[in-house]
Design a protein around this motif. Structure first.
Motif, PDB file in Angstrom:
ATOM      1  N   ASN A 224      34.797  40.147   0.303  1.00 58.35           N
ATOM      2  CA  ASN A 224      34.851  38.715   0.594  1.00 58.35           C
ATOM      3  C   ASN A 224      33.455  38.108   0.624  1.00 58.35           C
ATOM      4  OD1 ASN A 224      36.390  36.280   1.465  1.00 58.35           O
ATOM      5  ND2 ASN A 224      35.236  36.549   3.359  1.00 58.35           N
ATOM      6  N   ARG A 225      32.485  38.849   1.150  1.00 57.18           N
ATOM      7  CA  ARG A 225      31.102  38.366   1.176  1.00 57.18           C
ATOM      8  C   ARG A 225      30.545  38.235  -0.238  1.00 57.18           C
ATOM      9  NH1 ARG A 225      28.006  38.601   5.806  1.00 57.18           N
ATOM     10  NH2 ARG A 225      26.527  37.521   4.437  1.00 57.18           N
ATOM     11  N   LEU A 226      30.912  39.155  -1.117  1.00 57.50           N
ATOM     12  CA  LEU A 226      30.469  39.081  -2.507  1.00 57.50           C
ATOM     13  C   LEU A 226      31.045  37.858  -3.217  1.00 57.50           C
ATOM     14  CD1 LEU A 226      30.686  42.829  -3.619  1.00 57.50           C
ATOM     15  CD2 LEU A 226      28.617  41.503  -3.193  1.00 57.50           C
ATOM     16  N   LEU A 227      32.236  37.451  -2.801  1.00 58.77           N
ATOM     17  CA  LEU A 227      32.860  36.275  -3.405  1.00 58.77           C
ATOM     18  C   LEU A 227      32.082  34.997  -3.084  1.00 58.77           C
ATOM     19  CD1 LEU A 227      36.687  36.939  -2.836  1.00 58.77           C
ATOM     20  CD2 LEU A 227      35.344  37.275  -4.921  1.00 58.77           C
ATOM     21  N   ASP A 228      31.212  35.061  -2.069  1.00 59.36           N
ATOM     22  CA  ASP A 228      30.361  33.908  -1.743  1.00 59.36           C
ATOM     23  C   ASP A 228      29.488  33.511  -2.937  1.00 59.36           C
ATOM     24  OD1 ASP A 228      31.374  33.875   0.808  1.00 59.36           O
ATOM     25  OD2 ASP A 228      29.666  34.913   1.717  1.00 59.36           O
ATOM     26  N   PHE A 229      29.205  34.495  -3.809  1.00 63.00           N
ATOM     27  CA  PHE A 229      28.298  34.257  -4.932  1.00 63.00           C
ATOM     28  C   PHE A 229      29.042  33.945  -6.235  1.00 63.00           C
ATOM     29  CE2 PHE A 229      26.330  37.222  -1.922  1.00 63.00           C
ATOM     30  CZ  PHE A 229      25.175  36.518  -1.595  1.00 63.00           C
TER      31      PHE A 229
ATOM     32  N   LYS B 118      35.192  27.025  -2.087  1.00 70.53           N
ATOM     33  CA  LYS B 118      36.106  25.952  -1.694  1.00 70.53           C
ATOM     34  C   LYS B 118      37.216  26.542  -0.828  1.00 70.53           C
ATOM     35  CE  LYS B 118      37.224  22.811  -4.681  1.00 70.53           C
ATOM     36  NZ  LYS B 118      36.752  21.577  -4.005  1.00 70.53           N
ATOM     37  N   HIS B 119      37.468  25.924   0.333  1.00 69.95           N
ATOM     38  CA  HIS B 119      38.511  26.454   1.222  1.00 69.95           C
ATOM     39  C   HIS B 119      39.874  25.953   0.745  1.00 69.95           C
ATOM     40  CE1 HIS B 119      40.008  28.325   4.905  1.00 69.95           C
ATOM     41  NE2 HIS B 119      40.842  27.294   4.981  1.00 69.95           N
ATOM     42  N   VAL B 120      40.627  26.853   0.143  1.00 69.62           N
ATOM     43  CA  VAL B 120      41.944  26.520  -0.395  1.00 69.62           C
ATOM     44  C   VAL B 120      43.005  27.146   0.498  1.00 69.62           C
ATOM     45  CG1 VAL B 120      43.503  26.726  -2.370  1.00 69.62           C
ATOM     46  CG2 VAL B 120      41.035  26.452  -2.733  1.00 69.62           C
ATOM     47  N   ASP B 121      43.682  26.330   1.287  1.00 64.84           N
ATOM     48  CA  ASP B 121      44.785  26.827   2.107  1.00 64.84           C
ATOM     49  C   ASP B 121      46.064  26.089   1.725  1.00 64.84           C
ATOM     50  OD1 ASP B 121      44.468  24.330   3.230  1.00 64.84           O
ATOM     51  OD2 ASP B 121      43.636  25.069   5.117  1.00 64.84           O
ATOM     52  N   ALA B 122      47.134  26.339   2.454  1.00 73.88           N
ATOM     53  CA  ALA B 122      48.421  25.721   2.125  1.00 73.88           C
ATOM     54  C   ALA B 122      48.342  24.199   2.223  1.00 73.88           C
ATOM     55  CB  ALA B 122      49.511  26.266   3.056  1.00 73.88           C
ATOM     56  N   ASN B 123      47.608  23.676   3.198  1.00 73.00           N
ATOM     57  CA  ASN B 123      47.478  22.222   3.348  1.00 73.00           C
ATOM     58  C   ASN B 123      46.712  21.604   2.176  1.00 73.00           C
ATOM     59  OD1 ASN B 123      48.853  22.127   5.814  1.00 73.00           O
ATOM     60  ND2 ASN B 123      46.998  22.592   6.963  1.00 73.00           N
ATOM     61  N   TRP B 124      45.671  22.308   1.697  1.00 73.75           N
ATOM     62  CA  TRP B 124      44.907  21.835   0.545  1.00 73.75           C
ATOM     63  C   TRP B 124      45.799  21.756  -0.683  1.00 73.75           C
ATOM     64  CZ3 TRP B 124      43.612  23.456  -4.338  1.00 73.75           C
ATOM     65  CH2 TRP B 124      42.521  22.834  -4.949  1.00 73.75           C
ATOM     66  N   LEU B 125      46.646  22.783  -0.868  1.00 65.79           N
ATOM     67  CA  LEU B 125      47.551  22.790  -2.012  1.00 65.79           C
ATOM     68  C   LEU B 125      48.525  21.617  -1.956  1.00 65.79           C
ATOM     69  CD1 LEU B 125      48.534  26.542  -2.531  1.00 65.79           C
ATOM     70  CD2 LEU B 125      47.066  25.140  -3.965  1.00 65.79           C
TER      71      LEU B 125
ATOM     72  N   VAL C 203      40.132  37.870   7.496  1.00 65.35           N
ATOM     73  CA  VAL C 203      38.809  37.996   6.890  1.00 65.35           C
ATOM     74  C   VAL C 203      38.365  36.694   6.233  1.00 65.35           C
ATOM     75  CG1 VAL C 203      37.558  39.094   4.982  1.00 65.35           C
ATOM     76  CG2 VAL C 203      38.868  40.497   6.576  1.00 65.35           C
ATOM     77  N   THR C 204      39.296  36.021   5.542  1.00 63.71           N
ATOM     78  CA  THR C 204      38.941  34.795   4.811  1.00 63.71           C
ATOM     79  C   THR C 204      39.108  33.535   5.644  1.00 63.71           C
ATOM     80  OG1 THR C 204      41.176  34.440   3.927  1.00 63.71           O
ATOM     81  CG2 THR C 204      39.698  35.883   2.659  1.00 63.71           C
ATOM     82  N   GLY C 205      39.642  33.655   6.844  1.00 62.21           N
ATOM     83  CA  GLY C 205      39.905  32.475   7.658  1.00 62.21           C
ATOM     84  C   GLY C 205      41.018  31.621   7.090  1.00 62.21           C
ATOM     85  N   GLY C 206      41.950  32.266   6.350  1.00 62.45           N
ATOM     86  CA  GLY C 206      43.095  31.537   5.798  1.00 62.45           C
ATOM     87  C   GLY C 206      42.819  30.890   4.455  1.00 62.45           C
TER      88      GLY C 206
ATOM     89  N   ARG D 149      40.998  33.087  -1.922  1.00 59.82           N
ATOM     90  CA  ARG D 149      40.313  34.363  -1.698  1.00 59.82           C
ATOM     91  C   ARG D 149      41.301  35.466  -1.322  1.00 59.82           C
ATOM     92  NH1 ARG D 149      34.304  34.392   0.481  1.00 59.82           N
ATOM     93  NH2 ARG D 149      33.430  32.639  -0.681  1.00 59.82           N
ATOM     94  N   MET D 150      42.331  35.131  -0.567  1.00 59.32           N
ATOM     95  CA  MET D 150      43.334  36.126  -0.192  1.00 59.32           C
ATOM     96  C   MET D 150      43.994  36.731  -1.429  1.00 59.32           C
ATOM     97  SD  MET D 150      45.101  34.203   3.079  1.00 59.32           S
ATOM     98  CE  MET D 150      46.416  35.419   3.277  1.00 59.32           C
ATOM     99  N   ILE D 151      44.330  35.881  -2.382  1.00 61.88           N
ATOM    100  CA  ILE D 151      44.969  36.351  -3.614  1.00 61.88           C
ATOM    101  C   ILE D 151      44.004  37.214  -4.416  1.00 61.88           C
ATOM    102  CG2 ILE D 151      45.957  35.625  -5.825  1.00 61.88           C
ATOM    103  CD1 ILE D 151      46.960  33.087  -4.316  1.00 61.88           C
TER     104      ILE D 151
END
Length: 455
Positions: free
Chosen positions: A196-201, A207-214, A347-350, A354-356
């Motif tokens: 997950n930390r590597l995904l920062d790069f 971008k925080h993509v959660d169910a509400n964002w969708l 880990v991703t904070g929802g 990133r979860m997928i």
């Protein structure tokens, strides 16, 4: 000893929906709740567990056959049957020394509370079977009963530390105060965290993509029931079902995603009074310490990101099962991969995106570990006669919880130098996880302080 084992077995036969609420009622009475309030909270918790089990069972029962048909259509022969967690639990409880895990877990928890190495009271004793399964695998690999209990004890210590450090994040996600999860599946977060930390790069991953964002971006197509229908229908298409069967599967996929948030409200209704009473009780007796109640993972079941992730990962897991060289597992009973979705949520904070991604990257870990342990599990099933295995086939668990920990430490217990080094690396990653989550918690505290000043 037989009498003690019989007592434990009698209690366990009640099942988690009875066993866990009974413990919670006792805890409620100890912290001075009125009997009617403690009983009501405990019973509501039992209803929530029953509801969650029914929906998950329905989900697996409807999507599982379509998933199996998809693999059969490929013509690939996979002879390791996925028995899911229920088959593994039956195997674990058949171990003659299984009942000794109860006093070991309770003893470790009380000692760590006394020496201030944890603030979590783990009441999720039902899931002690996970530690038993770990011990059973270690015994099968290393032939050492002592090392089996040592590895199980390490798991108990780590899961309490994980429960402590995850509590703020879980509370933020669930809005349920004073509780955390002591389910060992959170241990897989140790492997997910550095990825997950590597995904920062990676561009676009911040971008925080959660169910509400969708819902904001996709409108009605991001509603739970619509997403469930679309994804389940696609699985039906891959399985080459008829149009009526595809439509039926779509509705069956929509139902769980609609009902899960409703069930999650029951957990909040049951746990909030218990949490408040426990918190007040502890504050009076242990000034300056904050205690949490450790519970099973379903307290996070109201987070839609968990279910969207698990359903999206189904066709991906099936595809990987077909194309991965050396895989011998046919995903079926464990096709709903909560073992990655729940720790990924924390880990991703929802962050759904990133979860997928984390699920896709780590799915091969589950399949290869499941393939590796299939001969061991099959031999144990035949020896204990706890699970019926058809001739010429093997049994395993395609989404085995915390596969990294179990595989690495079982091999390390066998004295294999490479895996002893792997165990040391795993411990190092755990320390990295703990420090990283501690920094995240400090940021959450500062945000809360900022909001308090504004208010």
């Amino acid at each position: 000893m037989d009498i003690i084992q019989s007592i434990f077995q009698y209690i366990l036969d009640m099942g988690a929906p009875v066993f866990v609420p009974l413990i919670m009622i006792v805890v409620g009475l100890v912290v001075r709740m009125k009997f009617k309030d403690a009983f009501s909270s405990g019973l509501t918790l039992g209803v929530a567990f029953i509801g969650m089990s029914l929906i998950i069972g329905f989900m697996m029962g409807s999507i599982g056959p379509a998933a199996e048909q998809f693999v059969k259509n490929t013509g690939i022969k996979l002879n390791a049957i996925d028995g899911g967690w229920t088959a593994m639990a039956a195997l674990a409880w058949a171990w003659p020394l299984a009942f000794l895990m109860f006093p070991l877990q309770i003893g470790i928890n009380l000692i760590m509370l006394a020496i201030k190495q944890t603030n979590t009271l783990n009441v999720d004793l039902w899931n002690v079977w996970g530690k038993i399964l770990t011990a059973v695998i270690v015994v099968a690999v290393s032939k050492s009963m002592v090392l089996a209990f040592i590895v199980a004890a390490i798991q108990m210590i780590v899961e309490l530390k994980m429960a402590d450090i995850n509590q703020k994040q879980i509370q933020k996600l669930t809005q349920i105060p004073g509780v955390t999860s002591t389910h060992s599946m959170t241990l897989f977060g140790v492997l997910l965290y550095p990825i997950n930390r590597l995904l920062d790069f990676v561009p676009g991953m911040n971008k925080h993509v959660d169910a509400n964002w969708l819902k904001q971006k996709l409108g009605v197509f991001a509603e739970n029931h619509i997403m469930g229908f679309i994804i389940a229908a696609l699985i039906g298409i891959f399985a080459r079902l008829s149009i009526p069967e595809i439509l039926t599967l779509g509705v069956q996929g929509a139902a769980p995603l609609t009902l899960f948030p409703m069930i999650s409200k029951l957990f909040m209704q049951a746990l909030s009074p218990l949490s408040d009473a426990t918190s007040e009780f502890m504050k009076r007796r242990f000034k300056g310490r904050e205690f949490h109640i450790g519970l099973d993972w379903p307290i996070m079941a109201g987070c839609n990101e968990v279910w969207v992730t698990t359903i999206i990962l189904i066709p991906i897991m099936l595809g990987l099962a077909v194309i991965l060289p050396g895989n011998n597992v046919l995903p079926f009973a464990g096709i709903i991969n909560l073992s990655v979705a729940v720790p990924a949520l924390i880990v991703t904070g929802g962050n759904l995106l990133r979860m997928i991604v984390l699920g896709i990257i780590t799915t091969p870990v589950f399949l290869y570990v499941a393939t590796n342990i299939a001969p061991i599990v099959t031999d144990l099933a035949k020896t204990t006669k706890s699970v019926d295995v058809p001739s010429g086939q093997m049994i395993t668990w395609s989404t085995i919880e915390y596969p990294d920990f179990r595989f690495i430490f079982a091999r390390a217990a066998n004295g294999e130098i490479l895996w002893i080094l792997g165990a040391l690396i795993w411990i190092g990653l755990f320390i990295l996880y703990y420090k990283g989550m501690k920094n995240r918690n400090n940021k959450l505290d500062k945000e809360d302080e900022g909001l308090g000043r504004i208010a």
